[in-house]
Structures are given as structure tokens and as C-alpha cells.
Design an enzyme around this catalytic site. Structure first.
Site, PDB file in Angstrom:
ATOM      1  N   GLY A 168       6.230  -3.841   3.815  1.00  0.00           N
ATOM      2  CA  GLY A 168       6.672  -5.081   3.181  1.00  0.00           C
ATOM      3  C   GLY A 168       6.044  -6.323   3.771  1.00  0.00           C
ATOM      4  O   GLY A 168       6.471  -7.438   3.502  1.00  0.00           O
ATOM      5  N   GLU A 174      14.076   1.497   7.508  1.00  0.00           N
ATOM      6  CA  GLU A 174      15.170   0.551   7.252  1.00  0.00           C
ATOM      7  C   GLU A 174      16.516   1.219   7.531  1.00  0.00           C
ATOM      8  O   GLU A 174      17.460   0.576   7.993  1.00  0.00           O
ATOM      9  CB  GLU A 174      15.077   0.029   5.807  1.00  0.00           C
ATOM     10  CG  GLU A 174      13.909  -0.950   5.675  1.00  0.00           C
ATOM     11  CD  GLU A 174      13.296  -1.011   4.299  1.00  0.00           C
ATOM     12  OE1 GLU A 174      13.923  -0.570   3.322  1.00  0.00           O
ATOM     13  OE2 GLU A 174      12.157  -1.516   4.198  1.00  0.00           O
ATOM     14  N   ASN A 177       9.506   3.944  -3.647  1.00  0.00           N
ATOM     15  CA  ASN A 177      10.809   3.693  -3.033  1.00  0.00           C
ATOM     16  C   ASN A 177      11.290   2.325  -3.509  1.00  0.00           C
ATOM     17  O   ASN A 177      10.788   1.305  -3.054  1.00  0.00           O
ATOM     18  CB  ASN A 177      10.653   3.714  -1.502  1.00  0.00           C
ATOM     19  CG  ASN A 177      11.930   3.275  -0.800  1.00  0.00           C
ATOM     20  OD1 ASN A 177      12.993   3.201  -1.411  1.00  0.00           O
ATOM     21  ND2 ASN A 177      11.818   2.974   0.480  1.00  0.00           N
ATOM     22  N   TRP A 178      12.229   2.338  -4.440  1.00  0.00           N
ATOM     23  CA  TRP A 178      12.663   1.069  -5.027  1.00  0.00           C
ATOM     24  C   TRP A 178      13.646   0.306  -4.143  1.00  0.00           C
ATOM     25  O   TRP A 178      14.041  -0.803  -4.476  1.00  0.00           O
ATOM     26  CB  TRP A 178      13.286   1.321  -6.414  1.00  0.00           C
ATOM     27  CG  TRP A 178      12.309   1.831  -7.424  1.00  0.00           C
ATOM     28  CD1 TRP A 178      10.977   2.091  -7.238  1.00  0.00           C
ATOM     29  CD2 TRP A 178      12.575   2.144  -8.798  1.00  0.00           C
ATOM     30  NE1 TRP A 178      10.408   2.549  -8.402  1.00  0.00           N
ATOM     31  CE2 TRP A 178      11.374   2.594  -9.373  1.00  0.00           C
ATOM     32  CE3 TRP A 178      13.729   2.097  -9.590  1.00  0.00           C
ATOM     33  CZ2 TRP A 178      11.276   2.980 -10.715  1.00  0.00           C
ATOM     34  CZ3 TRP A 178      13.636   2.485 -10.910  1.00  0.00           C
ATOM     35  CH2 TRP A 178      12.422   2.920 -11.471  1.00  0.00           C
ATOM     36  N   LYS A 179      14.084   0.921  -3.075  1.00  0.00           N
ATOM     37  CA  LYS A 179      15.027   0.275  -2.140  1.00  0.00           C
ATOM     38  C   LYS A 179      16.227  -0.273  -2.914  1.00  0.00           C
ATOM     39  O   LYS A 179      16.592   0.276  -3.943  1.00  0.00           O
ATOM     40  CB  LYS A 179      14.319  -0.806  -1.331  1.00  0.00           C
ATOM     41  CG  LYS A 179      13.017  -0.316  -0.716  1.00  0.00           C
ATOM     42  CD  LYS A 179      12.449  -1.272   0.273  1.00  0.00           C
ATOM     43  CE  LYS A 179      11.099  -0.747   0.735  1.00  0.00           C
ATOM     44  NZ  LYS A 179      10.606  -1.424   1.905  1.00  0.00           N
ATOM     45  N   HIS A 234      14.130   6.722   6.517  1.00  0.00           N
ATOM     46  CA  HIS A 234      13.301   5.519   6.309  1.00  0.00           C
ATOM     47  C   HIS A 234      13.570   4.539   7.459  1.00  0.00           C
ATOM     48  O   HIS A 234      14.693   4.455   7.963  1.00  0.00           O
ATOM     49  CB  HIS A 234      13.645   4.876   4.954  1.00  0.00           C
ATOM     50  CG  HIS A 234      12.668   3.814   4.560  1.00  0.00           C
ATOM     51  ND1 HIS A 234      12.729   2.537   5.054  1.00  0.00           N
ATOM     52  CD2 HIS A 234      11.590   3.854   3.745  1.00  0.00           C
ATOM     53  CE1 HIS A 234      11.728   1.830   4.547  1.00  0.00           C
ATOM     54  NE2 HIS A 234      11.016   2.607   3.749  1.00  0.00           N
ATOM     55  N   SER A 239       2.607  -1.273   2.570  1.00  0.00           N
ATOM     56  CA  SER A 239       1.811  -2.236   1.802  1.00  0.00           C
ATOM     57  C   SER A 239       0.686  -1.596   0.991  1.00  0.00           C
ATOM     58  O   SER A 239      -0.394  -2.179   0.847  1.00  0.00           O
ATOM     59  CB  SER A 239       1.261  -3.339   2.713  1.00  0.00           C
ATOM     60  OG  SER A 239       2.330  -4.057   3.298  1.00  0.00           O
ATOM     61  N   GLY A 276       6.573   0.872  -1.551  1.00  0.00           N
ATOM     62  CA  GLY A 276       7.755   0.051  -1.755  1.00  0.00           C
ATOM     63  C   GLY A 276       7.507  -0.987  -2.838  1.00  0.00           C
ATOM     64  O   GLY A 276       7.597  -0.710  -4.034  1.00  0.00           O
ATOM     65  N   GLY A 277       7.158  -2.205  -2.425  1.00  0.00           N
ATOM     66  CA  GLY A 277       7.026  -3.335  -3.339  1.00  0.00           C
ATOM     67  C   GLY A 277       6.198  -3.066  -4.583  1.00  0.00           C
ATOM     68  O   GLY A 277       6.595  -3.426  -5.698  1.00  0.00           O
ATOM     69  N   GLU A 294       4.779   5.855   8.146  1.00  0.00           N
ATOM     70  CA  GLU A 294       4.928   4.453   7.762  1.00  0.00           C
ATOM     71  C   GLU A 294       5.013   3.580   9.012  1.00  0.00           C
ATOM     72  O   GLU A 294       6.095   3.441   9.602  1.00  0.00           O
ATOM     73  CB  GLU A 294       6.210   4.264   6.943  1.00  0.00           C
ATOM     74  CG  GLU A 294       6.235   5.060   5.660  1.00  0.00           C
ATOM     75  CD  GLU A 294       7.134   4.395   4.630  1.00  0.00           C
ATOM     76  OE1 GLU A 294       6.624   4.097   3.552  1.00  0.00           O
ATOM     77  OE2 GLU A 294       8.316   4.153   4.920  1.00  0.00           O
TER      78      GLU A 294
HETATM   79  C1  PEP Z   1       8.450   1.509   1.990  1.00  0.00           C
HETATM   80  O1  PEP Z   1       9.460   0.929   1.664  1.00  0.00           O
HETATM   81  O2  PEP Z   1       8.532   2.693   2.344  1.00  0.00           O
HETATM   82  C2  PEP Z   1       7.175   0.782   1.944  1.00  0.00           C
HETATM   83  C3  PEP Z   1       6.088   1.385   2.341  1.00  0.00           C
HETATM   84  O3  PEP Z   1       7.207  -0.505   1.476  1.00  0.00           O
HETATM   85  P1  PEP Z   1       5.930  -1.448   1.073  1.00  0.00           P
HETATM   86  O4  PEP Z   1       5.013  -0.606   0.233  1.00  0.00           O
HETATM   87  O5  PEP Z   1       6.522  -2.581   0.322  1.00  0.00           O
HETATM   88  O6  PEP Z   1       5.276  -1.847   2.359  1.00  0.00           O
END
Ligand code: PEP
Length: 254
Positions: free
Chosen positions: A173, A97, A9-11, A95, A214, A235-236, A167
Site C-alpha cells: 500500500g 495487517e 485482496n480487497w481488504k 496477512h 504495490s 491489494g489496491g 509480502e
Molecule cells: C496486500 O494487501 O496484500 C497488498 C499487497 O496490497 P497492495 O497491493 O496495495 O500493496
């Protein structure tokens, strides 16, 4: 046996040009050559066209990060399911967010899931509890009630084909991942069991459930070794070419 699915997920990161550069690097790394696992990248809307062209004829799938549930009309700034389906196989829905910053509710998430299926897309539905809910012992209530409300009215076949990402919001994050055992317990008891009750054993066993929060190359193995964890939403760590290492870890674990 479920095929694990690892989605990035590049957000709101990367221009179309940056997205193309990253997909080229991932393909150079052999991300689409790893057998027994499905790899997905989910760039921003503006990069979907370019990224989907690059992924054509490869095993790297493309997903969007959102859609609107109406098919067309006066909804300035929104993207219809059919528009997403021109470029994508998957779409992330609900999500945290989107729920937290953009007012998405279980009701709108449910409409979006139905609209996604209507356009031939496979949803990756996100559920998870906040830190406060976790500390107050409310994880079971929060996650199970999201699952029940979000999936209401879907068919067993639809549920069997989709993906849920558990999640925990406190792990997104933050660098604070859940442990493999914690994620396994929530995924089994509060996601797969309620799905079994709603849609039957066959659908619940076919549905893939990811862990997200994470995940990185150094901790991925811990999650993928768990029996009910079928990959990750990342994500990251999906913003760099070594996202491929997480995909490899998923393939090696199964
Ligand atoms: C996400 O954005 O769904 C996520 C899990 O982010 P991260 O891996 O950065 O915690």
C-alpha cells in the site's frame, strides 16, 4: 510447471453491492477467459455469498481474507473454517495487517492453516519483513522463521497444494514495490529453500509462491518474469476492473 495464481485482496473495501458490480466488470473484461493462470477475488465476508454466486460456473475463484481456527462455539464475531468453505476455495491467512493490528502470531497462523485444510480450503499464507527489519539485514531470519513456524506440522501434500505470498510490509500500500530480483531472491532463498528442507523437493516445487506489495498493471511483468514467482497477491490495484491486466500479464509471462 506451476500455474500462476493472481489473487485480489480487497481488504475492508466494498459493500456486497459494490463487490457484485466489480465482479461483473471483471467478468465482462474476460478475467475468467485467460488461459494458464488462476484468478481469485477475496472480498469481505459480507460479500462472499453474492460474489460466490456470480462466480459459479466461471473460472474466477473466490477467497476469504481470514478465518478463526475453532470449528464453532462461543467466539463472538469470528467466522469458522466450515463457514468460509461454503463460499470459498481459498483463504488468506496471516496477512501482515492481521499480524500487525489484530495480534496474530505464528502460533495462531499455524492453527488457522491446519483448520483451513481441515475444512477443505486452500490457504494463501502471507509472510514478510518490516522496513526496519529489512534495513537491519534481518529479512532472511524473519521470513524463514515465519515459514518454519507457520508450516510446522503440516503434511507435504498440504504444503504442495497451498500458496505462500511473500509480502515485504514496507511495500504494501506504499507504492514502494521491491524489484523483481529482490523478490525472486527472497522467495527462492528464504521461502522455497526452507520449504524444500522441511517437506522435500516435490512439495516445494509444486507450491506456488506469490509476490505482494504495490503490484499494478505497469510493474506486474517485472515480477512474473522471475522463475520462482508464481503470481501476485494484489491489494489496491485489485479494486478496479483493470485487475484483469495483471492476470493477463501473469499468463503472458509463463
Ligand atoms: C496486500 O494487501 O496484500 C497488498 C499487497 O496490497 P497492495 O497491493 O496495495 O500493496
Amino acid at each position: 510447471m506451476r500455474t500462476p495464481i493472481v489473487a485480489g485482496n480487497w481488504k475492508m473495501n466494498k459493500t456486497a453491492a459494490d463487490a457484485v458490480a466489480l465482479v461483473k466488470a471483471l467478468l465482462d473484461n474476460g478475467i475468467d477467459q485467460i488461459a494458464g493462470v488462476e484468478a481469485v477475488v477475496c472480498p469481505t465476508f459480507t460479500a462472499l455469498d453474492a460474489v460466490s454466486r456470480l462466480c459459479e460456473g466461471t473460472n474466477l475463484a473466490v477467497g476469504a481474507q481470514n478465518l478463526y481456527f475453532e470449528p464453532n462455539g462461543a467466539y463472538t464475531g469470528e467466522i469458522a473454517p466450515e463457514m468460509v468453505a461454503e463460499f470459498c476455495k481459498y483463504v488468506i491467512i496471516g496477512h501482515s495487517e492481521r499480524r500487525g493490528y489484530f495480534g496474530e502470531t505464528d502460533e495462531t497462523v499455524n492453527k488457522k492453516l491446519k483448520a483451513a485444510f481441515g475444512a477443505g480450503l486452500l490457504p494463501i499464507l502471507c509472510v514478510g519483513e518490516t522496513y526496519e527489519e529489512n534495513q537491519a539485514g534481518k529479512t532472511a531470519d524473519v521470513v524463514t522463521s515465519q515459514v518454519k513456524a507457520d508450516l510446522a506440522g503440516l503434511t507435504a501434500d498440504q504444503v504442495a497444494s497451498m500458496v505462500i505470498a511473500y509480502e515485504p510490509i514496507w511495500a504494501i500500500g506504499t507504492g514502494l514495490a521491491a524489484t523483481g530480483e529482490q523478490a525472486q531472491q527472497v522467495i527462492h532463498d528464504y521461502v522455497r529453500v526452507p520449504v524444500t528442507e522441511m517437506f522435500g523437493e516435490a512439495a516445494a516445487q509444486a507450491m506456488r509462491i506469490q509476490y505482494g506489495g504495490s503490484v499494478k498493471p505497469s510493474n506486474a511483468q517485472e515480477f512474473f518474469g522471475q522463475p520462482d514467482i508464481d503470481g501476485a497477491l494484489v491489494g489496491g490495484a485489485s479494486l478496479k476492473p483493470d485487475f484483469t491486466e495483471i492476470v493477463k500479464a501473469a499468463a503472458e509471462a509463463k
